[in-house]
Design a protein around this motif. Structure first.
Motif, PDB file in Angstrom:
ATOM      1  N   TYR A  66      -2.309   1.236  -9.015  1.00  0.00           N
ATOM      2  CA  TYR A  66      -2.811   1.447  -9.203  1.00  0.00           C
ATOM      3  C   TYR A  66      -3.437   1.502  -8.196  1.00  0.00           C
ATOM      4  O   TYR A  66      -3.839   1.004  -6.604  1.00  0.00           O
ATOM      5  CB  TYR A  66      -4.119  -0.353  -9.652  1.00  0.00           C
ATOM      6  N   ALA A  67      -4.649   2.734  -7.964  1.00  0.00           N
ATOM      7  CA  ALA A  67      -5.075   3.515  -6.854  1.00  0.00           C
ATOM      8  C   ALA A  67      -4.257   3.663  -5.781  1.00  0.00           C
ATOM      9  O   ALA A  67      -3.587   3.783  -5.953  1.00  0.00           O
ATOM     10  CB  ALA A  67      -6.672   2.587  -6.339  1.00  0.00           C
ATOM     11  N   SER A  68      -4.300   3.166  -4.489  1.00  0.00           N
ATOM     12  CA  SER A  68      -3.784   2.552  -3.403  1.00  0.00           C
ATOM     13  C   SER A  68      -2.572   1.627  -3.342  1.00  0.00           C
ATOM     14  O   SER A  68      -2.016   1.712  -2.503  1.00  0.00           O
ATOM     15  CB  SER A  68      -4.282   2.283  -2.202  1.00  0.00           C
ATOM     16  N   LEU A  69      -2.707   0.975  -3.902  1.00  0.00           N
ATOM     17  CA  LEU A  69      -1.387  -0.096  -4.254  1.00  0.00           C
ATOM     18  C   LEU A  69      -1.014  -0.560  -5.757  1.00  0.00           C
ATOM     19  O   LEU A  69      -1.100   0.447  -5.903  1.00  0.00           O
ATOM     20  CB  LEU A  69      -2.412  -1.743  -4.699  1.00  0.00           C
ATOM     21  N   PHE A  70       0.541  -0.789  -4.435  1.00  0.00           N
ATOM     22  CA  PHE A  70       2.355  -0.915  -5.606  1.00  0.00           C
ATOM     23  C   PHE A  70       2.078  -2.634  -5.700  1.00  0.00           C
ATOM     24  O   PHE A  70       2.103  -3.013  -4.980  1.00  0.00           O
ATOM     25  CB  PHE A  70       2.588  -0.257  -5.298  1.00  0.00           C
ATOM     26  N   PHE A  71       1.848  -2.834  -6.780  1.00  0.00           N
ATOM     27  CA  PHE A  71       2.544  -4.276  -7.569  1.00  0.00           C
ATOM     28  C   PHE A  71       3.811  -4.287  -7.734  1.00  0.00           C
ATOM     29  O   PHE A  71       4.044  -2.785  -8.983  1.00  0.00           O
ATOM     30  CB  PHE A  71       1.191  -4.166  -8.869  1.00  0.00           C
ATOM     31  N   MET A  72       4.886  -4.694  -7.268  1.00  0.00           N
ATOM     32  CA  MET A  72       6.158  -4.953  -6.855  1.00  0.00           C
ATOM     33  C   MET A  72       6.576  -6.212  -7.988  1.00  0.00           C
ATOM     34  O   MET A  72       6.867  -6.640  -7.231  1.00  0.00           O
ATOM     35  CB  MET A  72       6.976  -4.553  -6.476  1.00  0.00           C
ATOM     36  N   VAL A  73       7.280  -6.137  -9.006  1.00  0.00           N
ATOM     37  CA  VAL A  73       8.111  -7.772  -9.050  1.00  0.00           C
ATOM     38  C   VAL A  73       9.569  -7.159  -9.823  1.00  0.00           C
ATOM     39  O   VAL A  73       9.700  -6.427 -10.341  1.00  0.00           O
ATOM     40  CB  VAL A  73       7.083  -7.650 -10.564  1.00  0.00           C
ATOM     41  N   GLY A  74      10.088  -8.457  -8.996  1.00  0.00           N
ATOM     42  CA  GLY A  74      11.551  -8.199  -9.501  1.00  0.00           C
ATOM     43  C   GLY A  74      11.779  -9.292 -10.183  1.00  0.00           C
ATOM     44  O   GLY A  74      11.217 -10.808  -9.932  1.00  0.00           O
ATOM     45  N   VAL A  75      12.450  -9.089 -11.373  1.00  0.00           N
ATOM     46  CA  VAL A  75      12.218 -10.465 -12.260  1.00  0.00           C
ATOM     47  C   VAL A  75      14.473 -10.295 -13.048  1.00  0.00           C
ATOM     48  O   VAL A  75      15.148  -9.846 -12.068  1.00  0.00           O
ATOM     49  CB  VAL A  75      12.021  -9.790 -13.486  1.00  0.00           C
ATOM     50  N   ASP A  76      14.428 -11.568 -13.174  1.00  0.00           N
ATOM     51  CA  ASP A  76      16.547 -11.209 -13.816  1.00  0.00           C
ATOM     52  C   ASP A  76      16.045 -10.463 -15.368  1.00  0.00           C
ATOM     53  O   ASP A  76      15.090 -10.263 -15.875  1.00  0.00           O
ATOM     54  CB  ASP A  76      16.179 -12.664 -13.835  1.00  0.00           C
ATOM     55  N   ASN A 127       1.022  -0.878   0.177  1.00  0.00           N
ATOM     56  CA  ASN A 127       0.144   0.271   0.345  1.00  0.00           C
ATOM     57  C   ASN A 127       0.905   1.178   0.442  1.00  0.00           C
ATOM     58  O   ASN A 127       2.372   1.242   0.180  1.00  0.00           O
ATOM     59  CB  ASN A 127      -0.695   0.170   1.051  1.00  0.00           C
ATOM     60  N   LYS A 128       0.207   2.344   0.244  1.00  0.00           N
ATOM     61  CA  LYS A 128       0.958   3.713  -0.057  1.00  0.00           C
ATOM     62  C   LYS A 128       1.705   3.695   1.247  1.00  0.00           C
ATOM     63  O   LYS A 128       2.443   4.949   1.136  1.00  0.00           O
ATOM     64  CB  LYS A 128      -0.336   4.806  -0.194  1.00  0.00           C
ATOM     65  N   GLN A 129       1.474   3.190   2.066  1.00  0.00           N
ATOM     66  CA  GLN A 129       2.591   3.946   3.913  1.00  0.00           C
ATOM     67  C   GLN A 129       3.614   2.309   3.540  1.00  0.00           C
ATOM     68  O   GLN A 129       4.288   2.923   4.398  1.00  0.00           O
ATOM     69  CB  GLN A 129       1.850   3.690   4.436  1.00  0.00           C
ATOM     70  N   GLY A 130       4.241   1.568   2.482  1.00  0.00           N
ATOM     71  CA  GLY A 130       4.371   1.163   2.413  1.00  0.00           C
ATOM     72  C   GLY A 130       4.639  -0.860   2.820  1.00  0.00           C
ATOM     73  O   GLY A 130       5.033  -0.719   3.479  1.00  0.00           O
ATOM     74  N   GLN A 131       3.115  -1.014   3.557  1.00  0.00           N
ATOM     75  CA  GLN A 131       3.173  -1.727   4.638  1.00  0.00           C
ATOM     76  C   GLN A 131       2.993  -2.885   3.133  1.00  0.00           C
ATOM     77  O   GLN A 131       2.127  -3.117   2.456  1.00  0.00           O
ATOM     78  CB  GLN A 131       1.575  -1.684   4.879  1.00  0.00           C
ATOM     79  N   THR A 132       3.258  -4.461   3.011  1.00  0.00           N
ATOM     80  CA  THR A 132       3.416  -5.052   2.373  1.00  0.00           C
ATOM     81  C   THR A 132       2.218  -6.049   2.477  1.00  0.00           C
ATOM     82  O   THR A 132       2.214  -6.822   3.954  1.00  0.00           O
ATOM     83  CB  THR A 132       4.462  -5.738   1.985  1.00  0.00           C
ATOM     84  N   VAL A 181      10.813  -1.365  -1.893  1.00  0.00           N
ATOM     85  CA  VAL A 181       9.180  -1.186  -1.122  1.00  0.00           C
ATOM     86  C   VAL A 181       9.564   0.763  -1.319  1.00  0.00           C
ATOM     87  O   VAL A 181       9.366   1.822  -1.741  1.00  0.00           O
ATOM     88  CB  VAL A 181       8.687  -1.026   0.166  1.00  0.00           C
ATOM     89  N   ARG A 182      10.886   1.310  -0.266  1.00  0.00           N
ATOM     90  CA  ARG A 182      11.279   2.607  -0.282  1.00  0.00           C
ATOM     91  C   ARG A 182      11.595   3.433  -1.223  1.00  0.00           C
ATOM     92  O   ARG A 182      11.329   4.422  -1.595  1.00  0.00           O
ATOM     93  CB  ARG A 182      12.447   3.251   0.954  1.00  0.00           C
ATOM     94  N   LYS A 183      12.326   2.381  -2.322  1.00  0.00           N
ATOM     95  CA  LYS A 183      12.949   3.354  -3.456  1.00  0.00           C
ATOM     96  C   LYS A 183      10.979   3.484  -4.176  1.00  0.00           C
ATOM     97  O   LYS A 183      11.706   4.551  -5.390  1.00  0.00           O
ATOM     98  CB  LYS A 183      13.680   1.932  -4.461  1.00  0.00           C
ATOM     99  N   CYS A 184      10.483   2.382  -4.811  1.00  0.00           N
ATOM    100  CA  CYS A 184       9.515   2.784  -5.639  1.00  0.00           C
ATOM    101  C   CYS A 184       8.587   3.987  -5.067  1.00  0.00           C
ATOM    102  O   CYS A 184       8.357   4.576  -5.818  1.00  0.00           O
ATOM    103  CB  CYS A 184       8.498   1.273  -5.562  1.00  0.00           C
ATOM    104  N   LEU A 185       8.297   3.757  -3.272  1.00  0.00           N
ATOM    105  CA  LEU A 185       7.872   4.769  -2.658  1.00  0.00           C
ATOM    106  C   LEU A 185       8.113   6.851  -3.004  1.00  0.00           C
ATOM    107  O   LEU A 185       7.443   7.388  -3.162  1.00  0.00           O
ATOM    108  CB  LEU A 185       6.961   4.862  -1.498  1.00  0.00           C
ATOM    109  N   SER A 186       9.457   6.240  -3.967  1.00  0.00           N
ATOM    110  CA  SER A 186      10.354   8.008  -3.362  1.00  0.00           C
ATOM    111  C   SER A 186       9.912   8.324  -4.569  1.00  0.00           C
ATOM    112  O   SER A 186      10.695   9.312  -5.072  1.00  0.00           O
ATOM    113  CB  SER A 186      11.301   7.762  -2.637  1.00  0.00           C
ATOM    114  N   ARG A 187       9.642   7.590  -6.079  1.00  0.00           N
ATOM    115  CA  ARG A 187       9.865   7.899  -7.495  1.00  0.00           C
ATOM    116  C   ARG A 187       8.594   8.612  -7.113  1.00  0.00           C
ATOM    117  O   ARG A 187       7.568   8.329  -7.079  1.00  0.00           O
ATOM    118  CB  ARG A 187       9.769   6.446  -8.304  1.00  0.00           C
ATOM    119  N   THR A 188       8.610   9.221  -8.636  1.00  0.00           N
ATOM    120  CA  THR A 188       7.575  10.283  -9.106  1.00  0.00           C
ATOM    121  C   THR A 188       7.571   9.634 -10.055  1.00  0.00           C
ATOM    122  O   THR A 188       7.228   8.579 -10.903  1.00  0.00           O
ATOM    123  CB  THR A 188       8.444  11.996  -9.512  1.00  0.00           C
ATOM    124  N   ASP A 189       5.698  10.114 -10.285  1.00  0.00           N
ATOM    125  CA  ASP A 189       4.957  10.043 -11.745  1.00  0.00           C
ATOM    126  C   ASP A 189       5.815   9.794 -12.493  1.00  0.00           C
ATOM    127  O   ASP A 189       5.448   9.349 -13.675  1.00  0.00           O
ATOM    128  CB  ASP A 189       3.155  10.816 -11.861  1.00  0.00           C
TER     129      ASP A 189
END
Length: 144
Positions: A63-73, A9-14, A37-45
């Motif tokens: 999407y709305a109040s949720l961030f979907f983060m995927v780590g890939v190779d 979420n926007k507060q950084g809670q997984t 999470v810290r890096k994604c939340l600190s980035r601008t639109d």
């Protein structure tokens, strides 16, 4: 190959974390999640939706109040992963009817089940919404 997926979420809670084909201890996962999470939340639109972190490429979308983060190779296509995230959200929307953070918190096993229908060992196996939701609906009818 997808190494992990986080819903935050926007507060950084997984709200959901799923790891594939890589063993990390709980402390290592917690540290990795915190950094990502810290890096994604600190980035601008205005910034790009992917960046490199450690040995991963991080692809994320809000999407709305949720961030979907995927780590890939390094082999994975970032745009294909963005498309996968969008497809995953569409499937969740179709199942929950406008998915929100509470749906993920109240039914994490269903979100994991949907994700398992789409990914196997970090590989995308299906993106057809009807194919993904059919066994989910059968499961719901069987438990009702």
């Amino acid at each position: 190959m997808i190494k992990f997926l986080l819903m935050v979420n926007k507060q950084g809670q997984t709200r959901l974390a799923k790891y594939f084909a890589e063993y990390l201890s709980t402390d290592e996962r917690r540290a990795l999640e915190g950094e990502v999470v810290r890096k994604c939340l600190s980035r601008t639109d205005k910034q790009c939706s992917f960046y490199e972190h450690r040995q991963y490429k991080i692809v994320y979308r809000r999407y709305a109040s949720l961030f979907f983060m995927v780590g890939v190779d390094d082999e994975e296509n970032e745009l294909a992963v963005l498309e996968f995230i969008h497809c995953f959200v569409e499937v969740l929307d179709k199942h929950f009817g406008q998915v929100c953070e509470l749906d993920i918190m109240n039914e994490p096993e269903m979100v994991h089940y949907i994700l398992d229908e789409m990914l196997v060992n970090g590989q995308i196996v299906d993106t057809n919404k009807a194919n993904i939701l059919e066994p989910v609906q059968l499961l719901e009818h069987a438990t009702a």
